[in-house]
Scaffold this motif. Sequence first.
Motif, PDB file in Angstrom:
ATOM      1  N   ARG A   1       0.816  -1.223   0.000  1.00 56.14           N
ATOM      2  CA  ARG A   1       0.000   0.000   0.000  1.00 56.14           C
ATOM      3  C   ARG A   1       0.851   1.275   0.000  1.00 56.14           C
ATOM      4  N   ALA A   2       2.048   1.210   0.605  1.00 51.46           N
ATOM      5  CA  ALA A   2       2.822   2.423   0.876  1.00 51.46           C
ATOM      6  C   ALA A   2       3.055   3.294  -0.361  1.00 51.46           C
ATOM      7  N   PRO A   3       3.549   2.758  -1.489  1.00 57.11           N
ATOM      8  CA  PRO A   3       3.777   3.638  -2.641  1.00 57.11           C
ATOM      9  C   PRO A   3       2.496   4.202  -3.228  1.00 57.11           C
ATOM     10  N   ILE A   4       1.391   3.477  -3.090  1.00 57.95           N
ATOM     11  CA  ILE A   4       0.099   3.995  -3.560  1.00 57.95           C
ATOM     12  C   ILE A   4      -0.345   5.153  -2.676  1.00 57.95           C
ATOM     13  N   HIS A   5      -0.258   4.965  -1.379  1.00 58.50           N
ATOM     14  CA  HIS A   5      -0.674   6.007  -0.444  1.00 58.50           C
ATOM     15  C   HIS A   5       0.206   7.251  -0.547  1.00 58.50           C
TER      16      HIS A   5
END
Length: 293
Positions: free
Chosen positions: A19-23
């Motif tokens: 999720r981190a790069p999307i967020h």
Amino acid sequence: MTSEPGDYLAINRANWDSRAPIHAQNYGIDRLLGDPSALSQVVTFDLPRLGDLTGLDVVHLQCHIGTDTLSLHRLGGRLTGVDLSPASLAEARTLAERAGADIDYVESDVYSAPAALGGRTFDLVYTGIGAIGWLPRIRPWAEVVAAVLRPGGRLFIREAHPVLWASIVVPLGADPIDRAQQPWITGAGRDTVGLELPYFEQEQGMAWHEEATYAGDDTVTSPDTLEWNHGLGEIITALFDAGLQLTSFTEHDSVPYAALPGLMDLDQATGEYRLSDRPERLPASYTLTAVKS
């Protein structure tokens, strides 16, 4: 799918790493970097209850990519962020560096945080929305909070309400019996809120497979998660037993994500979502503060 609690760290770490790069593309980072006084919408909501952070040592448990951590730093705190996801911490460190903020980040799951922090203690423990549902047991969480707080130190938590986490969207096939007397009750053929998931902490986690995340349209590469609900009584009792005294408790009719799709409207001014129809029906989040005696 069911898994033992021992599996949860690897499963959830992989999910948050994905999720981190999307967020990082959807958490308002450009706004935070463009204005050195800007705060995240979550921390802006918290301001009336946070108190003065000037000069305080603050640890942010389950800090994710650090937008709220940076905001607390801008309020005058000396910040340490803790998270189990190395990908999330990489985004958080990049954000802090770009913002010129001196923030310490530590990779650790919550239960291991006291050791990972090297025995350091703090004036304030901050925990934000969407955090404790990833933990299988609430009592050791409360013990961690007590362990990392100095005497007289404070806990601040705003979290999604366990009633919300026990709720799903359900379509009604027939009118509820009581609608004859209370005609505003949701009628047949419409969607409404149904209490269908556990409210109280359970031994087994709720297993989910969701290829989308709540912020952004990209598909996550690790879509499986394990989550637990914790009732309000369980949370408060765990804090009491860990040596904390409750100083405030407030329930809110809003939450900063679309928790019940199709049933909630966005308040553009605050970034909060609440039920479109009769929001007074649902405690969507709460704020709790406590002090270590």
